[in-house]
Design a protein around this motif. Sequence first.
Motif, short mmCIF file in Angstrom:
data_model
loop_
_atom_site.label_atom_id
_atom_site.label_comp_id
_atom_site.label_asym_id
_atom_site.label_seq_id
_atom_site.Cartn_x
_atom_site.Cartn_y
_atom_site.Cartn_z
N GLN A 5 41.14 -105.71 -4.43
CA GLN A 5 40.44 -104.58 -5.02
C GLN A 5 40.70 -104.77 -6.50
OE1 GLN A 5 40.87 -101.07 -2.10
NE2 GLN A 5 39.02 -101.20 -3.23
N GLY A 6 39.86 -104.15 -7.35
CA GLY A 6 39.78 -104.27 -8.88
C GLY A 6 40.90 -103.26 -9.21
N THR A 7 41.47 -103.44 -10.44
CA THR A 7 42.41 -102.59 -11.08
C THR A 7 41.84 -102.03 -12.40
OG1 THR A 7 43.66 -104.42 -12.17
CG2 THR A 7 44.19 -103.87 -9.88
N ILE A 14 35.04 -106.79 -14.79
CA ILE A 14 34.27 -106.19 -14.24
C ILE A 14 33.13 -105.83 -15.01
CG2 ILE A 14 34.08 -104.25 -12.30
CD1 ILE A 14 36.91 -104.45 -11.88
N ALA A 15 33.28 -105.04 -15.84
CA ALA A 15 32.28 -104.69 -16.71
C ALA A 15 30.97 -105.60 -17.11
CB ALA A 15 32.32 -103.41 -17.53
N GLN A 47 36.31 -97.99 -16.24
CA GLN A 47 37.76 -97.47 -16.47
C GLN A 47 38.02 -96.36 -15.98
OE1 GLN A 47 37.96 -97.89 -20.98
NE2 GLN A 47 38.92 -100.05 -20.57
N GLN A 48 37.12 -95.34 -15.57
CA GLN A 48 37.28 -94.03 -15.08
C GLN A 48 37.29 -94.15 -13.48
OE1 GLN A 48 34.36 -91.54 -16.62
NE2 GLN A 48 35.17 -91.51 -18.68
N SER A 54 33.39 -97.11 -11.01
CA SER A 54 34.87 -97.23 -11.20
C SER A 54 35.51 -98.48 -10.72
CB SER A 54 35.47 -96.16 -10.48
OG SER A 54 37.00 -96.26 -10.91
N TYR A 55 36.66 -99.16 -11.59
CA TYR A 55 37.33 -100.25 -11.07
C TYR A 55 37.64 -100.09 -9.57
CZ TYR A 55 41.50 -97.58 -11.80
OH TYR A 55 42.50 -96.59 -11.55
N ASP A 56 37.90 -98.92 -9.06
CA ASP A 56 38.71 -98.86 -7.58
C ASP A 56 37.45 -98.88 -6.59
OD1 ASP A 56 37.78 -96.39 -8.35
OD2 ASP A 56 39.50 -95.26 -7.61
N ASN A 57 36.10 -98.96 -6.87
CA ASN A 57 34.99 -99.12 -6.23
C ASN A 57 34.58 -100.73 -6.27
OD1 ASN A 57 35.00 -96.52 -5.02
ND2 ASN A 57 33.63 -96.05 -6.91
N ASN A 58 35.46 -101.57 -6.98
CA ASN A 58 35.20 -103.10 -7.04
C ASN A 58 36.15 -103.89 -6.36
OD1 ASN A 58 32.74 -103.85 -9.24
ND2 ASN A 58 33.75 -101.58 -9.81
N TRP A 59 35.56 -104.87 -5.69
CA TRP A 59 36.47 -105.98 -5.26
C TRP A 59 36.37 -107.11 -6.01
CZ3 TRP A 59 39.58 -105.96 -0.72
CH2 TRP A 59 39.58 -104.70 -0.20
#
Length: 184
Positions: A5-7, A14-15, A47-48, A54-59
Amino acid sequence: MIIRQGTFQDSEQIAAYLLLAMEEITYRFIGQRDRELALRFLVQLVQQKGNQYSYDNNWVIEDDGKVLATALIYDGGRLEELREPVANIVTEQFNREFNPENETQDGEYYIDCIGVNPEQQGKGLGSKIILHLIDEYVSKQGKVLGLLVDDDNPKAKKLYERLGFKVVGEKWLMGKHLEHMQIK
């Protein structure tokens, strides 16, 4: 090479990869064809926590400490909630309305987009991350995965079909006709 998962620390990479995958749509969101502004907009969102980008919706696929690819995925039933912070930023910073059609729905985890480092494209990273998502969400959790494929991208459609996705309908998003595909 690992998939995780992304951090927050991954946000800029990611962006950048999300922008590769959704550049035209990002320009429509902000109302300008300004790549640097579009990238800053996406970095701010990634970042939010609590929004669809959001990073937490990215793998991410990481190799040697560097992010090589990302897949943006979220619960389709939470689309409105996850979109609200995006709409607020678009309205406040760009003085634009933000009301695209719903590209997903309750009952599916939606793969919004996949972005791969240009130097790593053609090496199977997109397939690798999709297979990971199928394992994580479909095999382990019994969820349905959904995505949209552009009519102008038959190679992507063939890839998704090869991985087990089936066309279940069609959608319109920001003036584009897309096929809705799912795997269960």
